[in-house]
Write a protein that holds these residues in place. Structure first.
Motif, PDB file in Angstrom:
ATOM      1  N   PHE A 166       0.842  -1.198   0.000  1.00  0.00           N
ATOM      2  CA  PHE A 166       0.000   0.000   0.000  1.00  0.00           C
ATOM      3  C   PHE A 166       0.878   1.249   0.000  1.00  0.00           C
ATOM      4  O   PHE A 166       0.644   2.197  -0.771  1.00  0.00           O
ATOM      5  CB  PHE A 166      -0.904  -0.024   1.240  1.00  0.00           C
ATOM      6  N   GLN A 167       1.906   1.246   0.843  1.00  0.00           N
ATOM      7  CA  GLN A 167       2.795   2.411   0.942  1.00  0.00           C
ATOM      8  C   GLN A 167       3.586   2.630  -0.341  1.00  0.00           C
ATOM      9  O   GLN A 167       3.881   3.764  -0.711  1.00  0.00           O
ATOM     10  CB  GLN A 167       3.760   2.235   2.130  1.00  0.00           C
ATOM     11  N   LYS A 168       3.926   1.540  -1.033  1.00  0.00           N
ATOM     12  CA  LYS A 168       4.669   1.655  -2.287  1.00  0.00           C
ATOM     13  C   LYS A 168       3.802   2.163  -3.434  1.00  0.00           C
ATOM     14  O   LYS A 168       4.320   2.644  -4.441  1.00  0.00           O
ATOM     15  CB  LYS A 168       5.286   0.298  -2.668  1.00  0.00           C
ATOM     16  N   GLY A 169       2.462   1.999  -3.313  1.00  0.00           N
ATOM     17  CA  GLY A 169       1.577   2.496  -4.360  1.00  0.00           C
ATOM     18  C   GLY A 169       1.038   1.437  -5.301  1.00  0.00           C
ATOM     19  O   GLY A 169       0.587   1.756  -6.407  1.00  0.00           O
ATOM     20  N   VAL A 170       1.079   0.161  -4.895  1.00  0.00           N
ATOM     21  CA  VAL A 170       0.464  -0.898  -5.709  1.00  0.00           C
ATOM     22  C   VAL A 170      -1.046  -0.667  -5.740  1.00  0.00           C
ATOM     23  O   VAL A 170      -1.668  -0.414  -4.708  1.00  0.00           O
ATOM     24  CB  VAL A 170       0.776  -2.291  -5.127  1.00  0.00           C
ATOM     25  N   ILE A 171      -1.639  -0.722  -6.933  1.00  0.00           N
ATOM     26  CA  ILE A 171      -3.083  -0.512  -7.077  1.00  0.00           C
ATOM     27  C   ILE A 171      -3.785  -1.866  -7.176  1.00  0.00           C
ATOM     28  O   ILE A 171      -3.493  -2.666  -8.058  1.00  0.00           O
ATOM     29  CB  ILE A 171      -3.413   0.327  -8.340  1.00  0.00           C
ATOM     30  N   ASP A 172      -4.699  -2.107  -6.250  1.00  0.00           N
ATOM     31  CA  ASP A 172      -5.616  -3.246  -6.360  1.00  0.00           C
ATOM     32  C   ASP A 172      -6.984  -2.744  -5.940  1.00  0.00           C
ATOM     33  O   ASP A 172      -7.347  -2.794  -4.766  1.00  0.00           O
ATOM     34  CB  ASP A 172      -5.161  -4.416  -5.486  1.00  0.00           C
ATOM     35  N   TYR A 173      -7.743  -2.247  -6.907  1.00  0.00           N
ATOM     36  CA  TYR A 173      -8.979  -1.540  -6.621  1.00  0.00           C
ATOM     37  C   TYR A 173      -9.916  -2.363  -5.741  1.00  0.00           C
ATOM     38  O   TYR A 173     -10.471  -1.861  -4.776  1.00  0.00           O
ATOM     39  CB  TYR A 173      -9.673  -1.189  -7.941  1.00  0.00           C
ATOM     40  N   VAL A 282     -12.743 -11.081 -13.039  1.00  0.00           N
ATOM     41  CA  VAL A 282     -11.486 -11.110 -12.290  1.00  0.00           C
ATOM     42  C   VAL A 282     -10.512 -10.067 -12.824  1.00  0.00           C
ATOM     43  O   VAL A 282      -9.882  -9.328 -12.058  1.00  0.00           O
ATOM     44  CB  VAL A 282     -10.860 -12.518 -12.352  1.00  0.00           C
ATOM     45  N   CYS A 283     -10.406  -9.987 -14.149  1.00  0.00           N
ATOM     46  CA  CYS A 283      -9.409  -9.101 -14.768  1.00  0.00           C
ATOM     47  C   CYS A 283      -9.685  -7.631 -14.453  1.00  0.00           C
ATOM     48  O   CYS A 283      -8.765  -6.864 -14.171  1.00  0.00           O
ATOM     49  CB  CYS A 283      -9.390  -9.336 -16.277  1.00  0.00           C
ATOM     50  N   ILE A 284     -10.951  -7.226 -14.485  1.00  0.00           N
ATOM     51  CA  ILE A 284     -11.268  -5.801 -14.259  1.00  0.00           C
ATOM     52  C   ILE A 284     -11.172  -5.421 -12.784  1.00  0.00           C
ATOM     53  O   ILE A 284     -11.040  -4.234 -12.452  1.00  0.00           O
ATOM     54  CB  ILE A 284     -12.679  -5.475 -14.810  1.00  0.00           C
ATOM     55  N   THR A 285     -11.209  -6.395 -11.899  1.00  0.00           N
ATOM     56  CA  THR A 285     -11.300  -6.106 -10.463  1.00  0.00           C
ATOM     57  C   THR A 285     -10.175  -5.210  -9.933  1.00  0.00           C
ATOM     58  O   THR A 285     -10.450  -4.267  -9.179  1.00  0.00           O
ATOM     59  CB  THR A 285     -11.396  -7.427  -9.669  1.00  0.00           C
ATOM     60  N   PRO A 286      -8.913  -5.416 -10.282  1.00  0.00           N
ATOM     61  CA  PRO A 286      -7.885  -4.515  -9.740  1.00  0.00           C
ATOM     62  C   PRO A 286      -7.917  -3.111 -10.334  1.00  0.00           C
ATOM     63  O   PRO A 286      -7.284  -2.198  -9.806  1.00  0.00           O
ATOM     64  CB  PRO A 286      -6.575  -5.232 -10.082  1.00  0.00           C
ATOM     65  N   ALA A 287      -8.690  -2.937 -11.420  1.00  0.00           N
ATOM     66  CA  ALA A 287      -8.650  -1.674 -12.164  1.00  0.00           C
ATOM     67  C   ALA A 287      -9.972  -0.925 -12.200  1.00  0.00           C
ATOM     68  O   ALA A 287     -10.037   0.193 -12.709  1.00  0.00           O
ATOM     69  CB  ALA A 287      -8.215  -1.957 -13.615  1.00  0.00           C
ATOM     70  N   ALA A 288     -11.047  -1.525 -11.667  1.00  0.00           N
ATOM     71  CA  ALA A 288     -12.419  -1.144 -12.003  1.00  0.00           C
ATOM     72  C   ALA A 288     -12.693   0.345 -12.055  1.00  0.00           C
ATOM     73  O   ALA A 288     -13.270   0.845 -13.028  1.00  0.00           O
ATOM     74  CB  ALA A 288     -13.389  -1.824 -11.028  1.00  0.00           C
ATOM     75  N   GLY A 289     -12.309   1.098 -11.031  1.00  0.00           N
ATOM     76  CA  GLY A 289     -12.664   2.509 -10.982  1.00  0.00           C
ATOM     77  C   GLY A 289     -11.558   3.458 -11.389  1.00  0.00           C
ATOM     78  O   GLY A 289     -11.731   4.677 -11.292  1.00  0.00           O
ATOM     79  N   VAL A 290     -10.413   2.921 -11.840  1.00  0.00           N
ATOM     80  CA  VAL A 290      -9.294   3.802 -12.215  1.00  0.00           C
ATOM     81  C   VAL A 290      -9.011   3.789 -13.713  1.00  0.00           C
ATOM     82  O   VAL A 290      -8.156   4.538 -14.179  1.00  0.00           O
ATOM     83  CB  VAL A 290      -7.997   3.453 -11.427  1.00  0.00           C
ATOM     84  N   VAL A 291      -9.709   2.942 -14.476  1.00  0.00           N
ATOM     85  CA  VAL A 291      -9.536   2.930 -15.922  1.00  0.00           C
ATOM     86  C   VAL A 291     -10.765   3.533 -16.596  1.00  0.00           C
ATOM     87  O   VAL A 291     -11.842   3.603 -16.012  1.00  0.00           O
ATOM     88  CB  VAL A 291      -9.289   1.509 -16.479  1.00  0.00           C
ATOM     89  N   ALA A 292     -10.594   3.948 -17.842  1.00  0.00           N
ATOM     90  CA  ALA A 292     -11.712   4.461 -18.628  1.00  0.00           C
ATOM     91  C   ALA A 292     -12.460   3.300 -19.277  1.00  0.00           C
ATOM     92  O   ALA A 292     -11.981   2.156 -19.276  1.00  0.00           O
ATOM     93  CB  ALA A 292     -11.194   5.420 -19.697  1.00  0.00           C
ATOM     94  N   GLY A 293     -13.609   3.600 -19.867  1.00  0.00           N
ATOM     95  CA  GLY A 293     -14.405   2.566 -20.519  1.00  0.00           C
ATOM     96  C   GLY A 293     -13.645   1.858 -21.627  1.00  0.00           C
ATOM     97  O   GLY A 293     -13.761   0.632 -21.785  1.00  0.00           O
TER      98      GLY A 293
END
Length: 480
Positions: A166-173, A282-293
């Motif tokens: 978390f401190q390093k900045g890994v994104i897992d939405y 599964v694939c969209i889960t780490p990115a769901a709200g930070v990527v565009a359509g």
């Protein structure tokens, strides 16, 4: 308690968080319970459903007694919080906060505890998908609390609770790493330790009820609106983005998987479509709200093709993957798709999406932050490595220290539910013509002949080519 005495309470956020949590709970019970019951041979329907049912209940007790604080509590080590209970009324009524991440939410801690519990529960239930059809139920009873304690909480704290990733900045939405990568790894490693199903069960893998599978799959898909939409911890604009992107990626993935099936196998498969649906989710889960359509569409294309190749080409032609009996292909649908989603997050995350989610990351590679790709890879390697080691240690502890066999006896493997639980999934009546159906034994034919019972193109019952006459079978059918 009125709002005047709880100035931090946002009733809209609380209502959405509880709704999202309930949607995720429905993914497990009944979602995966009925999916597992339908996708296995009928002789394993009850055992498979019960593994999920037990996992849900056992996880909650572990969660409130010590595991929640390990995942979301006060710092103890860079990868885990200090264990402890969260069962007093003062704790449950108080404001939710994540002390190691220095974040507070506008709803009570009880809401956060339940929301995070349903994520922990579905992780262990997904893991069970690799063990179906042969794991000793007593070993499963021990495995659930041990794995939640020593594996799940580590990933949760490290990435979500304020730990070192978390401190390093890994994104897992919403859990591409914490949930899917960990369950995919644990499922594959655990399958190695348990050993394979019986030869007969591995040879005959047709589901006993595809419509039940579709019911479970539908609950899984729609429940994912809470899975990803709940992770902003608010009824925010970004929650809407997450829900829309989740469905875009999933639809695209399902279509691409089906097209791959048509090209390679010359026919569309509903089970293939379900697999494509799951890999998209599964694939969209780490990115769901930070990527565009458009990023969700690109990720859907990737999740409908790369895990397809992994499952249908690598999984069937590489000797090691044929040796490990991962019953439902959890390695491909969760480990491969989860790692792919995390990598794509590093590529397609937008600066605007990150800001809307409340994180400081300046987007991914498309916004000039190529470092994010490497951070995502580091996060994935930690989750995979930790789960390889700790799933193995837990399995060895159960087998060699507790002296509990990981695999059922040969007699139990032959009989299935009736011997393990003393119950049958389908009781159609006292008719000999149905015995093979009840036991889950199908003759491997594709055309219905005289004297056979047929259902959806799959034939069950006696083979009319055998020496005995079909007349007695037909008579049995008429009297049933």
């Amino acid at each position: 308690m009125s709002n005047s005495t709880t100035p931090w309470l946002d009733t809209g956020d609380n209502a959405w968080q509880l709704t999202a949590a309930s949607l995720v709970a429905l993914q497990s019970v009944p979602g995966l319970v009925v999916l597992y019951a339908g996708i296995m041979r009928s002789k394993w329907a009850i055992n498979s459903a019960f593994m999920a049912f037990y996992g849900f209940a056992a996880t909650l007790i572990v969660w409130v007694l010590w595991a929640y604080k390990m995942g979301f509590g006060i710092y103890m080590l860079p990868f885990v919080g200090r264990p402890g209970p969260v069962v007093t009324i003062a704790q449950e009524l108080g404001q939710s906060n994540l002390p190691s991440a220095d974040l507070s939410q506008n709803f009570p801690l009880s809401t956060m505890i339940y929301f995070q519990f349903v994520f922990a529960a579905i992780t262990i239930i997904i893991t069970a998908g690799a063990f179906l059809g042969r794991m000793n139920f007593t070993a499963w009873i021990l495995f659930v609390p041990l794995w939640i304690t020593f594996s799940y909480t580590i990933g949760a704290y490290s990435i979500w609770g304020g730990g070192f990733l978390f401190q390093k900045g890994v994104i897992d939405y919403s859990g591409g790493y914490v949930i899917h990568l960990s369950s995919g790894t644990a499922g594959f490693v655990g399958a190695h330790w348990i050993g394979p199903r019986s030869d007969a069960d591995r040879a005959e893998t047709r589901p006993n009820n595809i419509l039940t599978v579709l019911i479970g799959a539908g609950i899984l898909w729609i429940g994912w609106n809470g899975f990803n939409g709940g992770d902003p911890y608010a009824a925010s604009a970004d929650a809407g983005v997450a829900v829309l992107n989740t469905n875009i990626c999933t639809a695209m993935s399902l279509l691409c998987w089906t097209i791959c099936d048509v090209i390679y196998f010359k026919k569309p498969s509903v089970l293939g479509a379900v697999q494509g649906m799951i890999t998209g989710l599964v694939c969209i889960t780490p990115a769901a709200g930070v990527v565009a359509g458009w990023g969700a569409i690109a990720m859907g294309f990737a999740s409908g093709t790369i895990p397809w190749l992994s499952m249908n080409i690598m999984g069937k032609k590489v000797a090691y993957f044929r040796k490990i009996d991962d019953t439902l292909g959890i390695f491909h649908t969760h480990l491969v798709a989860g790692a792919l989603g995390g990598f794509c997050t590093g590529l397609f995350a937008t600066a605007e999406g990150c800001a809307a989610f409340g994180i400081t990351n300046p987007g991914g590679a498309i916004d000039g932050n190529g470092k994010q790709v490497w951070l995502q890879i580091v996060g994935a390697l930690f989750i995979i490595g930790w789960n390889i080691v700790w799933t193995s240690l837990i399995m060895m502890f159960i087998k060699y220290v507790c002296r509990i066999p990981l695999r059922m006896t040969e007699e139990e493997l032959l009989a299935g539910d009736d011997m393990v639980h003393g119950e049958a999934a389908y009781v159609l009546g006292p008719c000999e013509a149905h015995e093979s159906l009840l036991a889950g034994h199908y003759i491997r034919r594709h055309e219905t002949g005289p004297g056979e019972l047929s259902m959806g193109g799959v034939t069950m019952g006696q083979d009319p080519n055998e020496k005995h006459a079909t007349g007695s079978h037909e008579a049995a059918s008429k009297t049933s």
